[in-house]
Enzyme design. Structure first.
Site, PDB file in Angstrom:
ATOM      1  N   ASP A 175       6.170   5.979   5.165  1.00 40.45           N
ATOM      2  CA  ASP A 175       6.757   7.267   5.832  1.00 40.45           C
ATOM      3  C   ASP A 175       6.272   7.236   7.261  1.00 40.45           C
ATOM      4  OD1 ASP A 175       7.666   8.629   3.224  1.00 40.45           O
ATOM      5  OD2 ASP A 175       5.234   8.053   2.680  1.00 40.45           O
ATOM      6  N   GLU A 235      -0.540   2.838  -6.695  1.00 45.03           N
ATOM      7  CA  GLU A 235      -1.534   2.182  -5.707  1.00 45.03           C
ATOM      8  C   GLU A 235      -1.161   2.450  -4.206  1.00 45.03           C
ATOM      9  OE1 GLU A 235      -4.076  -0.325  -6.373  1.00 45.03           O
ATOM     10  OE2 GLU A 235      -3.886   0.791  -8.407  1.00 45.03           O
ATOM     11  N   GLY A 236      -0.158   2.856  -3.757  1.00 40.55           N
ATOM     12  CA  GLY A 236      -0.013   3.191  -2.443  1.00 40.55           C
ATOM     13  C   GLY A 236      -1.066   4.449  -2.143  1.00 40.55           C
ATOM     14  N   HIS A 237      -0.931   5.400  -2.666  1.00 43.28           N
ATOM     15  CA  HIS A 237      -1.808   6.731  -2.696  1.00 43.28           C
ATOM     16  C   HIS A 237      -3.479   5.969  -2.894  1.00 43.28           C
ATOM     17  CE1 HIS A 237       1.782   8.840  -4.439  1.00 43.28           C
ATOM     18  NE2 HIS A 237       1.794   9.392  -3.274  1.00 43.28           N
ATOM     19  N   ARG A 268       9.038   8.363  -6.678  1.00 43.80           N
ATOM     20  CA  ARG A 268      10.119   8.402  -7.124  1.00 43.80           C
ATOM     21  C   ARG A 268      10.831   7.108  -7.893  1.00 43.80           C
ATOM     22  NH1 ARG A 268      11.316  11.507  -2.090  1.00 43.80           N
ATOM     23  NH2 ARG A 268      11.635  13.645  -2.778  1.00 43.80           N
TER      24      ARG A 268
HETATM   25  P1  AMP Z   1       3.580  11.462  -0.963  1.00 37.22           P
HETATM   26  O1  AMP Z   1       2.760  11.706  -2.214  1.00 37.22           O
HETATM   27  O2  AMP Z   1       5.051  10.602  -1.284  1.00 37.22           O
HETATM   28  O3  AMP Z   1       3.738  12.530  -0.118  1.00 37.22           O
HETATM   29  O4  AMP Z   1       2.752  10.281  -0.344  1.00 37.22           O
HETATM   30  C1  AMP Z   1       1.325  10.842   0.104  1.00 37.22           C
HETATM   31  C2  AMP Z   1       0.846   9.540   1.141  1.00 37.22           C
HETATM   32  O5  AMP Z   1       0.762   8.190   0.405  1.00 37.22           O
HETATM   33  C3  AMP Z   1       1.700   9.586   2.462  1.00 37.22           C
HETATM   34  O6  AMP Z   1       0.756   9.228   3.479  1.00 37.22           O
HETATM   35  C4  AMP Z   1       2.457   8.351   1.996  1.00 37.22           C
HETATM   36  O7  AMP Z   1       3.091   7.668   3.231  1.00 37.22           O
HETATM   37  C5  AMP Z   1       1.449   7.508   1.455  1.00 37.22           C
HETATM   38  N1  AMP Z   1       2.226   6.242   0.437  1.00 37.22           N
HETATM   39  C6  AMP Z   1       3.320   6.680  -0.254  1.00 37.22           C
HETATM   40  N2  AMP Z   1       3.876   5.374  -0.884  1.00 37.22           N
HETATM   41  C7  AMP Z   1       2.921   4.633  -0.053  1.00 37.22           C
HETATM   42  C8  AMP Z   1       2.830   3.072  -0.217  1.00 37.22           C
HETATM   43  N3  AMP Z   1       3.779   2.397  -1.148  1.00 37.22           N
HETATM   44  N4  AMP Z   1       2.046   2.483   0.247  1.00 37.22           N
HETATM   45  C9  AMP Z   1       1.292   2.966   1.249  1.00 37.22           C
HETATM   46  N5  AMP Z   1       1.229   4.444   1.214  1.00 37.22           N
HETATM   47  C10 AMP Z   1       1.935   5.147   0.495  1.00 37.22           C
END
Ligand code: AMP
Length: 285
Positions: free
Chosen positions: A152, A35-37, A189
């Site tokens: 991040d 859901e963050g993505h 993770r």
């Molecule tokens: P990643 O796939 O971990 O490289 O993350 C891709 C993007 O999603 C980055 O800009 C992260 O900061 C963002 N992201 C990861 N986890 C979250 C979260 N829990 N809430 C909001 N954005 C997130």
């Protein structure tokens, strides 16, 4: 949704949309979406005419002994979710496409001010990998607006510098951290965490809330706040602190007296899984 695994195809589609005058939004990810993505994707969908997401587990941002090989991958599910969110183009290149010369490249981008602090201390080379892949992705898709998560936070500051210093005509949006029901920050993770490890992972957010409460009740000495946060994390099974810091939210330098806009950030290993979280406080006096 069109899926492009090669650079030429992605470039062509994106540039065609730009020529039609469309505002291009871009959400770079490493997949195993949650859901963050999706919160980034949804915001981008609202603000842009043509929406591009990328999935690429970037080998150059992983250190020796880190989890590049076992990083969660779920392309089939990711693809379905992105399609359902109305993404127009999914760019999902393989490692050989982005790094034809055996996993690396001869030119890298360094950011020198912030990359050695916080996460950079225990992950030397990490932000070099992040900057390098983002330059490559930005050059390929040429977005107008790129979306990143506050989870991040250090990365968002570094990306802002990259955009400014390399003169990319890109706006950046930083969106709030999305959390699980028990407030653990969502992360690909988290899939590694089971049983007691999953329970212990709550200590990151609990430590941040403890800090917030201490500061709200008048504590301004960052050493004291950090010491209480450390105590809390250390009391949890399987948890090992990488760092806990209170820093100026603009330059990431440590502050002794808590005042103004500060970032409270921590990284904690739960067994071998390294988790990060942070909050930003605006402390008036
Ligand atoms: P990643 O796939 O971990 O490289 O993350 C891709 C993007 O999603 C980055 O800009 C992260 O900061 C963002 N992201 C990861 N986890 C979250 C979260 N829990 N809430 C909001 N954005 C997130």
């Amino acid at each position: 949704m069109v899926i492009a695994a090669n650079i030429e195809k992605a470039r062509k589609i994106s540039h065609k949309a730009a020529k039609l005058g469309k505002i291009i939004g871009f959400v770079p990810t490493m997949g195993a979406l949650h859901e963050g993505h999706l919160s980034l994707v949804r915001r981008a969908r609202k603000e842009c005419d043509f929406l591009i997401a990328s999935i690429f587990v970037n080998p150059t941002q992983f250190g020796v002994g880190e989890d590049y090989r076992r990083y969660p991958r779920n392309f089939y599910r990711d693809k379905k979710q992105l399609r359902a969110e109305g993404v127009d183009l999914l760019f999902s290149p393989g490692a050989n496409t982005m790094y034809p010369s055996s996993g690396g490249t001869s030119v890298y981008a360094y950011e020198n001010d912030l990359s050695s602090l916080l996460c950079g201390k225990s992950r030397p080379g990490h932000f070099k990998g992040v900057c390098t892949i983002l330059i490559k992705l930005f050059n390929i898709v040429r977005p107008d607006i790129a979306y990143f998560g506050q989870k991040d936070y250090q990365q968002t500051l570094i990306v802002k510098k990259l955009i400014k210093d390399f003169n990319f005509p890109i706006k950046i949006r930083v969106l709030p951290t999305i959390r699980e029901i028990d407030n653990l920050a969502m992360s690909s993770r988290n899939a590694y965490l089971k049983g007691q490890a999953r329970k212990s992972s709550r200590c990151l957010y609990e430590a941040l809330i403890l800090a917030k409460e201490l500061i709200e009740s008048g504590q301004r000495d960052s050493k004291r706040v950090i010491s209480q946060m450390k105590q809390l994390v250390k009391s949890r099974e399987l948890a090992r602190i990488d760092y806990i810091e209170i820093v100026d939210a603009e330059n990431l330098k440590r502050v002794n007296r808590i005042k103004g806009k500060v970032l409270i950030a921590l990284a904690v290993y739960i067994k071998k899984v390294r988790l990060v979280d942070n909050i930003i406080l605006n402390v008036k006096k």
